[in-house]
Design a protein around this motif. Sequence first.
Motif, PDB file in Angstrom:
ATOM      1  N   ASN A 145       0.836  -1.043   0.002  1.00  0.00           N
ATOM      2  CA  ASN A 145      -0.001   0.282  -0.108  1.00  0.00           C
ATOM      3  C   ASN A 145       0.607   1.384   0.152  1.00  0.00           C
ATOM      4  OD1 ASN A 145       0.782  -0.468   2.633  1.00  0.00           O
ATOM      5  ND2 ASN A 145      -1.039   0.700   3.488  1.00  0.00           N
ATOM      6  N   GLU A 146       2.395   1.286   0.074  1.00  0.00           N
ATOM      7  CA  GLU A 146       3.173   2.625  -0.383  1.00  0.00           C
ATOM      8  C   GLU A 146       3.804   2.644  -1.226  1.00  0.00           C
ATOM      9  OE1 GLU A 146       5.981   1.579   2.576  1.00  0.00           O
ATOM     10  OE2 GLU A 146       4.978   1.488   4.595  1.00  0.00           O
ATOM     11  N   GLN A 147       3.092   1.456  -1.904  1.00  0.00           N
ATOM     12  CA  GLN A 147       3.248   1.701  -3.592  1.00  0.00           C
ATOM     13  C   GLN A 147       2.705   3.275  -4.550  1.00  0.00           C
ATOM     14  OE1 GLN A 147       3.314  -0.582  -6.412  1.00  0.00           O
ATOM     15  NE2 GLN A 147       5.030  -1.139  -7.401  1.00  0.00           N
ATOM     16  N   LEU A 148       3.830   3.827  -4.782  1.00  0.00           N
ATOM     17  CA  LEU A 148       3.331   5.111  -5.217  1.00  0.00           C
ATOM     18  C   LEU A 148       3.020   5.336  -6.575  1.00  0.00           C
ATOM     19  CD1 LEU A 148       5.946   7.924  -4.109  1.00  0.00           C
ATOM     20  CD2 LEU A 148       3.086   6.922  -2.663  1.00  0.00           C
ATOM     21  N   HIS A 149       1.308   6.034  -7.447  1.00  0.00           N
ATOM     22  CA  HIS A 149       1.540   5.167  -8.671  1.00  0.00           C
ATOM     23  C   HIS A 149       2.137   6.839  -9.685  1.00  0.00           C
ATOM     24  CE1 HIS A 149      -0.097   1.256  -7.320  1.00  0.00           C
ATOM     25  NE2 HIS A 149      -1.072   1.925  -5.954  1.00  0.00           N
ATOM     26  N   LYS A 150       1.613   6.344 -10.388  1.00  0.00           N
ATOM     27  CA  LYS A 150       1.601   7.708 -11.879  1.00  0.00           C
ATOM     28  C   LYS A 150       3.297   7.909 -11.683  1.00  0.00           C
ATOM     29  CE  LYS A 150      -2.992   7.751 -13.584  1.00  0.00           C
ATOM     30  NZ  LYS A 150      -4.389   8.545 -14.296  1.00  0.00           N
ATOM     31  N   GLN A 151       3.588   7.935 -11.060  1.00  0.00           N
ATOM     32  CA  GLN A 151       5.460   8.758 -10.872  1.00  0.00           C
ATOM     33  C   GLN A 151       6.265   8.658 -12.250  1.00  0.00           C
ATOM     34  OE1 GLN A 151       6.489   9.195  -7.783  1.00  0.00           O
ATOM     35  NE2 GLN A 151       4.127   9.245  -7.609  1.00  0.00           N
ATOM     36  N   LEU A 152       6.851   9.677 -12.568  1.00  0.00           N
ATOM     37  CA  LEU A 152       7.776  10.261 -13.632  1.00  0.00           C
ATOM     38  C   LEU A 152       8.991   8.562 -13.316  1.00  0.00           C
ATOM     39  CD1 LEU A 152       8.410  10.810 -16.314  1.00  0.00           C
ATOM     40  CD2 LEU A 152       9.556  12.731 -14.921  1.00  0.00           C
ATOM     41  N   LEU A 153       9.347   7.646 -14.037  1.00  0.00           N
ATOM     42  CA  LEU A 153      10.465   6.647 -13.939  1.00  0.00           C
ATOM     43  C   LEU A 153      11.664   7.551 -15.255  1.00  0.00           C
ATOM     44  CD1 LEU A 153       8.228   3.240 -13.672  1.00  0.00           C
ATOM     45  CD2 LEU A 153       9.269   4.944 -12.570  1.00  0.00           C
ATOM     46  N   MET A 154      12.751   8.309 -14.436  1.00  0.00           N
ATOM     47  CA  MET A 154      13.468   8.363 -15.350  1.00  0.00           C
ATOM     48  C   MET A 154      14.721   7.273 -15.939  1.00  0.00           C
ATOM     49  SD  MET A 154      13.209  12.117 -13.668  1.00  0.00           S
ATOM     50  CE  MET A 154      12.794  11.648 -12.008  1.00  0.00           C
ATOM     51  N   THR A 155      15.003   7.143 -16.728  1.00  0.00           N
ATOM     52  CA  THR A 155      16.290   6.423 -17.261  1.00  0.00           C
ATOM     53  C   THR A 155      16.911   6.786 -17.278  1.00  0.00           C
ATOM     54  OG1 THR A 155      14.222   4.486 -17.743  1.00  0.00           O
ATOM     55  CG2 THR A 155      16.683   4.002 -18.251  1.00  0.00           C
ATOM     56  N   ARG A 156      18.319   6.286 -17.314  1.00  0.00           N
ATOM     57  CA  ARG A 156      20.016   7.512 -18.111  1.00  0.00           C
ATOM     58  C   ARG A 156      21.302   5.580 -17.837  1.00  0.00           C
ATOM     59  NH1 ARG A 156      23.650  11.108 -14.611  1.00  0.00           N
ATOM     60  NH2 ARG A 156      24.437   9.408 -15.974  1.00  0.00           N
ATOM     61  N   PRO A 157      22.522   6.153 -18.417  1.00  0.00           N
ATOM     62  CA  PRO A 157      23.008   5.343 -17.922  1.00  0.00           C
ATOM     63  C   PRO A 157      24.064   5.885 -16.952  1.00  0.00           C
ATOM     64  CG  PRO A 157      23.746   6.993 -19.754  1.00  0.00           C
ATOM     65  CD  PRO A 157      22.356   7.043 -19.923  1.00  0.00           C
ATOM     66  N   ALA A 158      24.497   4.782 -16.502  1.00  0.00           N
ATOM     67  CA  ALA A 158      25.217   4.817 -15.023  1.00  0.00           C
ATOM     68  C   ALA A 158      26.504   4.152 -15.123  1.00  0.00           C
ATOM     69  CB  ALA A 158      24.349   4.486 -13.900  1.00  0.00           C
ATOM     70  N   PHE A 159      27.294   4.353 -14.802  1.00  0.00           N
ATOM     71  CA  PHE A 159      28.907   3.872 -14.012  1.00  0.00           C
ATOM     72  C   PHE A 159      29.717   3.596 -15.684  1.00  0.00           C
ATOM     73  CE2 PHE A 159      26.321   2.098 -10.836  1.00  0.00           C
ATOM     74  CZ  PHE A 159      27.315   2.859  -9.202  1.00  0.00           C
ATOM     75  N   GLY A 160      29.016   4.953 -16.190  1.00  0.00           N
ATOM     76  CA  GLY A 160      30.670   5.175 -17.354  1.00  0.00           C
ATOM     77  C   GLY A 160      29.141   4.065 -18.419  1.00  0.00           C
ATOM     78  N   GLY A 161      28.771   4.238 -18.469  1.00  0.00           N
ATOM     79  CA  GLY A 161      27.500   3.129 -19.648  1.00  0.00           C
ATOM     80  C   GLY A 161      27.852   1.559 -19.773  1.00  0.00           C
ATOM     81  N   ASN A 162      28.082   1.513 -18.094  1.00  0.00           N
ATOM     82  CA  ASN A 162      28.211  -0.067 -18.375  1.00  0.00           C
ATOM     83  C   ASN A 162      26.899  -1.029 -17.705  1.00  0.00           C
ATOM     84  OD1 ASN A 162      30.479  -0.348 -18.823  1.00  0.00           O
ATOM     85  ND2 ASN A 162      31.603   0.760 -17.465  1.00  0.00           N
ATOM     86  N   THR A 163      25.865   0.356 -17.140  1.00  0.00           N
ATOM     87  CA  THR A 163      24.843  -0.624 -16.677  1.00  0.00           C
ATOM     88  C   THR A 163      23.687   0.829 -17.015  1.00  0.00           C
ATOM     89  OG1 THR A 163      23.862  -1.380 -14.864  1.00  0.00           O
ATOM     90  CG2 THR A 163      24.823   0.846 -14.050  1.00  0.00           C
ATOM     91  N   ILE A 164      21.933   0.612 -16.628  1.00  0.00           N
ATOM     92  CA  ILE A 164      21.360   1.669 -16.976  1.00  0.00           C
ATOM     93  C   ILE A 164      20.479   2.159 -15.556  1.00  0.00           C
ATOM     94  CG2 ILE A 164      18.822   2.138 -18.220  1.00  0.00           C
ATOM     95  CD1 ILE A 164      21.333   1.975 -20.241  1.00  0.00           C
ATOM     96  N   ALA A 165      20.201   3.126 -14.836  1.00  0.00           N
ATOM     97  CA  ALA A 165      19.988   2.792 -13.833  1.00  0.00           C
ATOM     98  C   ALA A 165      18.359   4.014 -14.394  1.00  0.00           C
ATOM     99  CB  ALA A 165      20.443   3.876 -12.595  1.00  0.00           C
TER     100      ALA A 165
END
Length: 352
Positions: A145-165
Motif C-alpha cells: 500500500n506504500e507503492q506510489l503510482h503515476k510517477q515519472l520513471l527516469m532512465t539513464r546510463p550509469a557507471f560510464g554506460g556499463n549499466t542502466i539506472a
Amino acid sequence: MTENKEQYKGVYVFAQQVDGELSGIALELVGKGRDLAADLETEVTAVLVGSDIKGLADTLGEYGADRVIVIDDPELKDYRTEPYAHALASVIKEFKPDVMLVGATAIGRDLGPRVSARVHTGLTADCTQLDIGDFPLNPIPGKENEQLHKQLLMTRPAFGGNTIATIACPNFRPQMATVRPGVMQKAERVPGRRAEVIEFNPGFEPNSCYVEILDIVKDTKKVADIMDAKILVSGGRGVGSPENFAILDELAEAIGGTVSCSRAVVDAGWKPKDLQVGQTGKTVRPHVYFAIGISGAIQHLAGMEESDIIIAINKDETAPIFDVADHGVVGDLNKIVPLLTKKIKEVKEAQA
C-alpha cells in the motif's frame, strides 16, 4: 518533502531557442511530453524564454504543445545563467508543474541543476528514457500500500554506460530531468494547430550574478551533425587506422551519407567526439546505418539500434552487431567497402 504535491499538475518542457530559432530538442521534448501527459491525463506546456520570440509559440502549438508560457524580455536575448534560471524557476513557483523536462544540451546542462536547486527538487541528468509508472517498480512485501503510482520513471546510463539506472523523485515536485537530444521523437506537425499562449514576466533586476557578454564568436568548425543524417557510414576500431577511414569517406560520398564512428575511434584520437554514436555519444535514427568494423557493444547499440536499416560489415561472424543488423557481411572491410563503393558509383553512372 514537497507539501501538497497534488497541487502540482501538468507536463512542462523548456523550449530551448537560440538566436530566435527553436532547437530540435524543444520539439522532441514536446513530443515526449505529449506521451507523458496522456498517461497522466493532463496537458503539455512549453516554456519559451528569450527576447522577441513570441512568434515561436505557433510552431510549438503545431508540434503538440497545449499551452505555451512566453517570457519575453531584452535581458533574455542571449543565454546567461542567472536571468534564465530566474525565469524558469519563477514559472515553476507560479504554475507548479508535476513534471519539468529540459534538454541535456550545453544550455540545459547548465540551467537544469540550478533551477532544481532553487525550487528544492531532484534532477535526473542525461535521461534516455522516460515513462509513467509505479515506484518502487516492484512493491515491497508487506508494504504494497506504500507503492506510489503515476510517477515519472527516469532512465539513464550509469557507471560510464556499463549499466542502466531507473530513478524516481517520489517526495519532491516537480519531477525534473534533462533529456539527451536525439532520443525522443517529435510529433507530426499539424499546420494550424494552436496552443494557448500565456505571457508571463517575473521581472529582471540585474545583480552581481548577471554576467556581461562582451562578444559572441560563432564556431566556424564544419563538422556534420550526424543526428540529422539520413545515411550514416560508421566506423569502429576494426577500421584499423585513421588513414583507413578514407575508404569510409569514399563510400559516404558515393551514397550521399555522413561518416560517424564508435567510442573506440574517438578514444584513439582518430575522429572528433562530435561524430561519436552511442550511449556516451549521440543517439541517431538514420534511414540507413552502415556499421563497419564495429563489434556492437551494448553502449554503441543504444545509440543506433532505432535506425531503419542496419548493414554490418565485420570479419568476426560472432560479433554482437549481427544480432541487430538487417543485413550482414562477414569479411575483410578493406575489400568489401571499396567494392561496394565501386558498385554504387556504377549504378549512379548508369542512371545518369
